[in-house]
Design a protein around this motif. Structure first.
Motif, PDB file in Angstrom:
ATOM      1  N   PHE A  98       0.819  -1.212   0.000  1.00 36.48           N
ATOM      2  CA  PHE A  98       0.000   0.000   0.000  1.00 36.48           C
ATOM      3  C   PHE A  98       0.854   1.263   0.000  1.00 36.48           C
ATOM      4  O   PHE A  98       1.888   1.333   0.657  1.00 36.48           O
ATOM      5  N   ILE A 108      -4.265   6.106   0.534  1.00 39.35           N
ATOM      6  CA  ILE A 108      -5.635   5.742   0.888  1.00 39.35           C
ATOM      7  C   ILE A 108      -6.457   7.013   1.088  1.00 39.35           C
ATOM      8  O   ILE A 108      -5.912   8.093   1.356  1.00 39.35           O
ATOM      9  N   GLN A 138      -8.008   3.352  -2.658  1.00 37.53           N
ATOM     10  CA  GLN A 138      -6.765   2.701  -2.261  1.00 37.53           C
ATOM     11  C   GLN A 138      -5.811   2.713  -3.455  1.00 37.53           C
ATOM     12  O   GLN A 138      -6.254   2.574  -4.603  1.00 37.53           O
TER      13      GLN A 138
END
Length: 290
Positions: free
Chosen positions: A65, A68, A140
């Protein structure tokens, strides 16, 4: 589903909201500061907040990741507090430009891990004893691995998990995706690193996992992405705070990118027809430091 989500939006719009840009510049605090954390080792949960394995015929990976966003944030006193009936502290901008109410992606606050997502004066937070956090995730961005003709490549995926998203043109790497319309939960776009390849698609309706451990007493609307997490000890706001409270929302990325396999090898290979099934985050653990 549209009727339920619409009711949710009507209830939310009737309240007063505070964004990360709403605080009075002359206010020196203290503040409630909200940040995100991504954890691939956190428990992998299902929609009811229970441990979940990967279904037969599917495979999954834990993405890397980078960014976000969310469009709704609420503190809930108990497991019986219904959605929107707690202390609602943030609601992002929406628009009907795409024909129905949708999150305005052009106005989204998109942050990296550890960056400040919300900074709200504590005087604007209702006094109370809070057991749960509810946050509606909307966007995301992360790196995943894909396979093509026996070779593994890395690429970046933009994942839209909000209930409905109005998008003009968005970008992944150096690739533009002109939409100029609404996209429901599950829209995604992908681009390879260092290679001229990009594509987009749509995960099945209702397939996005949204963990809610209090679903039996406080359900969420179908098609929303309101993830619910329980504090290990309640967050108490008494109105006498003199220091900031830093709230960290740890999100489980444990095998959160899931696809249906054609070749059973645990490798995502879209060129042979393997399709994205689920991009939902797999749990929320909120912690705070006073």
């Amino acid at each position: 589903m549209k009727r339920i989500v619409g009711l949710f939006l009507i209830l939310v719009s009737a309240l007063s909201f505070f964004s990360c840009e709403d605080e009075d510049d002359s206010d020196n605090g203290p503040y409630l500061i909200v940040k995100f954390q991504f954890d691939p080792n956190q428990a992998r949960l299902n929609n009811l907040g229970q441990p979940a394995t990967i279904p037969s015929g599917h495979a999954a990976q834990s993405p890397d990741f980078s960014k976000i966003s969310a469009h709704y944030f609420e503190l809930a006193p108990t497991a019986y507090t219904q959605l929107t009936e707690g202390t609602v502290l943030y609601h992002a901008e929406e628009t009907v430009q795409g024909g129905s109410v949708a999150i305005d992606f052009s106005k989204a606050v998109i942050v990296e891990e550890g960056s400040v997502f919300l900074k709200i004066p504590l005087r604007q937070v209702a006094q109370g004893n809070y057991e749960y956090v509810r946050i509606s995730l909307s966007y995301q961005e992360y790196d995943i691995s894909i396979r093509n003709n026996g070779v593994d490549y890395q690429g970046t995926l933009a994942s839209f998990v909000g209930y409905n998203n109005y998008i003009t043109t968005h970008f992944v790497e150096n690739n533009s995706f002109p939409i100029n319309g609404n996209r429901l939960q599950g829209y995604w776009a992908f681009a390879l690193h260092d290679f001229p390849y990009a594509t987009s698609g749509q995960a099945p309706a209702g397939a996005t996992t949204v963990p809610n451990p209090i679903a039996a007493t406080s359900p969420i609307p179908a098609g929303s992405c309101v993830v619910t997490g329980k504090f290990s000890q309640n967050l108490v706001i008494n109105g006498n705070e003199t220091r900031d409270i830093e709230l960290t929302l740890s999100l489980s990325t444990n095998h959160s990118f899931e696809w249906q396999e054609v070749t059973v090898d645990g490798k995502f290979e879209p060129s042979i027809g393997e399709s994205v099934v689920d991009m939902g985050l797999r749990g929320l653990l909120p912690t705070f430091v006073k």
